[in-house]
Design an enzyme around this catalytic site. Structure first.
Site, PDB file in Angstrom:
ATOM      1  N   ASN A 134      78.103  44.567  29.901  1.00 35.98           N
ATOM      2  CA  ASN A 134      76.652  44.388  29.961  1.00 35.98           C
ATOM      3  C   ASN A 134      76.041  45.619  30.625  1.00 35.98           C
ATOM      4  O   ASN A 134      76.725  46.359  31.338  1.00 35.98           O
ATOM      5  CB  ASN A 134      76.315  43.135  30.773  1.00 35.98           C
ATOM      6  CG  ASN A 134      74.824  42.850  30.810  1.00 35.98           C
ATOM      7  OD1 ASN A 134      74.141  42.909  29.788  1.00 35.98           O
ATOM      8  ND2 ASN A 134      74.302  42.546  31.989  1.00 35.98           N
ATOM      9  N   ASN A 137      68.995  48.856  23.241  1.00 40.51           N
ATOM     10  CA  ASN A 137      70.287  49.395  23.655  1.00 40.51           C
ATOM     11  C   ASN A 137      71.298  49.314  22.518  1.00 40.51           C
ATOM     12  O   ASN A 137      72.128  50.214  22.351  1.00 40.51           O
ATOM     13  CB  ASN A 137      70.804  48.658  24.888  1.00 40.51           C
ATOM     14  CG  ASN A 137      70.300  49.275  26.181  1.00 40.51           C
ATOM     15  OD1 ASN A 137      70.466  50.464  26.411  1.00 40.51           O
ATOM     16  ND2 ASN A 137      69.680  48.477  27.027  1.00 40.51           N
ATOM     17  N   HIS A 189      72.735  46.572  33.150  1.00 45.73           N
ATOM     18  CA  HIS A 189      71.731  45.960  34.019  1.00 45.73           C
ATOM     19  C   HIS A 189      70.814  47.052  34.563  1.00 45.73           C
ATOM     20  O   HIS A 189      71.290  48.124  34.958  1.00 45.73           O
ATOM     21  CB  HIS A 189      72.411  45.232  35.179  1.00 45.73           C
ATOM     22  CG  HIS A 189      71.445  44.538  36.086  1.00 45.73           C
ATOM     23  ND1 HIS A 189      70.807  43.373  35.726  1.00 45.73           N
ATOM     24  CD2 HIS A 189      71.001  44.844  37.331  1.00 45.73           C
ATOM     25  CE1 HIS A 189      70.001  42.986  36.724  1.00 45.73           C
ATOM     26  NE2 HIS A 189      70.109  43.866  37.698  1.00 45.73           N
ATOM     27  N   THR A 238      81.540  39.133  34.634  1.00 46.61           N
ATOM     28  CA  THR A 238      82.336  38.118  35.322  1.00 46.61           C
ATOM     29  C   THR A 238      81.476  36.880  35.532  1.00 46.61           C
ATOM     30  O   THR A 238      80.304  36.847  35.162  1.00 46.61           O
ATOM     31  CB  THR A 238      82.843  38.630  36.688  1.00 46.61           C
ATOM     32  OG1 THR A 238      81.712  38.864  37.541  1.00 46.61           O
ATOM     33  CG2 THR A 238      83.651  39.909  36.531  1.00 46.61           C
TER      34      THR A 238
END
Length: 210
Positions: free
Chosen positions: A103, A14, A105, A137
């Site tokens: 991020n 990524n 996921h 978070t």
């Protein structure tokens, strides 16, 4: 121009997709907790400074995270990008970068937090699966959602085939989200992400692959 620090633990596919997309940012550093992470060589090939901080020399997660934060802050970044950084981050670390750390996921959150997302989606009989870019978070894989991309789950899918199709969408979506942040298109309001619609196609963040 905003400065970005990327955290990796492995090959950083990524990260590589983000670098190829060339969003309007300065890549200040790529940091890994593993000296043999293949993504470090990729970063060096792009002329990006690299650093390694192994978690093995620390007595606690909090001690490692405190030293990692000191290392990151030395680069004065505007955004922290997690790109396969295989560490659960402490509450203090996450709070320190609140609203500045993202991020990706491999599921359509809030479904299938944690690991083995592709196998779980197949086992549950899902017709749609995908990936989610979100702000980080203190609750694992539950931060405010920036964007999602979906793929159909086919009758003959295996976790490997489904993972490969989702990864194509990850490599498209993550660079787009970094660009949005760099261009000040994102805002957080009442725990939800707003994307400035005068510059972003509202249908662009959720689509099927061609």
């Amino acid at each position: 121009m905003k400065k970005v620090v990327i955290l990796i633990s492995g090959r950083g596919s990524n990260m590589e997709a983000i670098l190829r997309a060339q969003p309007p940012v300065e890549f200040a550093a790529v940091i890994s907790n593993k000296a043999d992470a293949a993504g470090l060589e990729t970063a060096r090939a792009h002329g990006i400074p690299t650093a390694v901080l192994s978690h093995k020399g620390f007595d606690s997660r909090e001690a490692f995270d405190a030293e990692l934060a000191r290392l990151i802050d030395g680069y004065t970044p505007d955004l922290i990008v997690l790109a396969g950084f295989m560490r659960i981050l402490s509450e203090g670390f996450v709070r320190h970068y609140e609203g500045r750390m993202i991020n990706i996921h491999p599921s359509l959150l809030p479904a299938f937090t944690g690991l083995n997302t592709h196998a779980r989606a197949i086992d549950e009989g899902c017709k749609l699966h995908g990936c989610t870019v979100h702000f980080v978070t203190g609750e694992l894989d539950h931060g405010p959602i920036i964007a999602q991309a979906a793929v159909p789950v086919l009758n003959d899918d295996t976790p490997e085939t489904l993972s490969a199709r989702v990864l194509v969408q990850e490599h498209r979506l993550y660079p787009e989200a970094v660009r949005w942040f760099a261009e000040d298109r994102l805002s957080l309001l009442d725990g939800k992400v707003r994307v400035r619609l005068d510059t972003v196609d509202p249908s662009a963040s959720l689509r099927f692959p061609a």
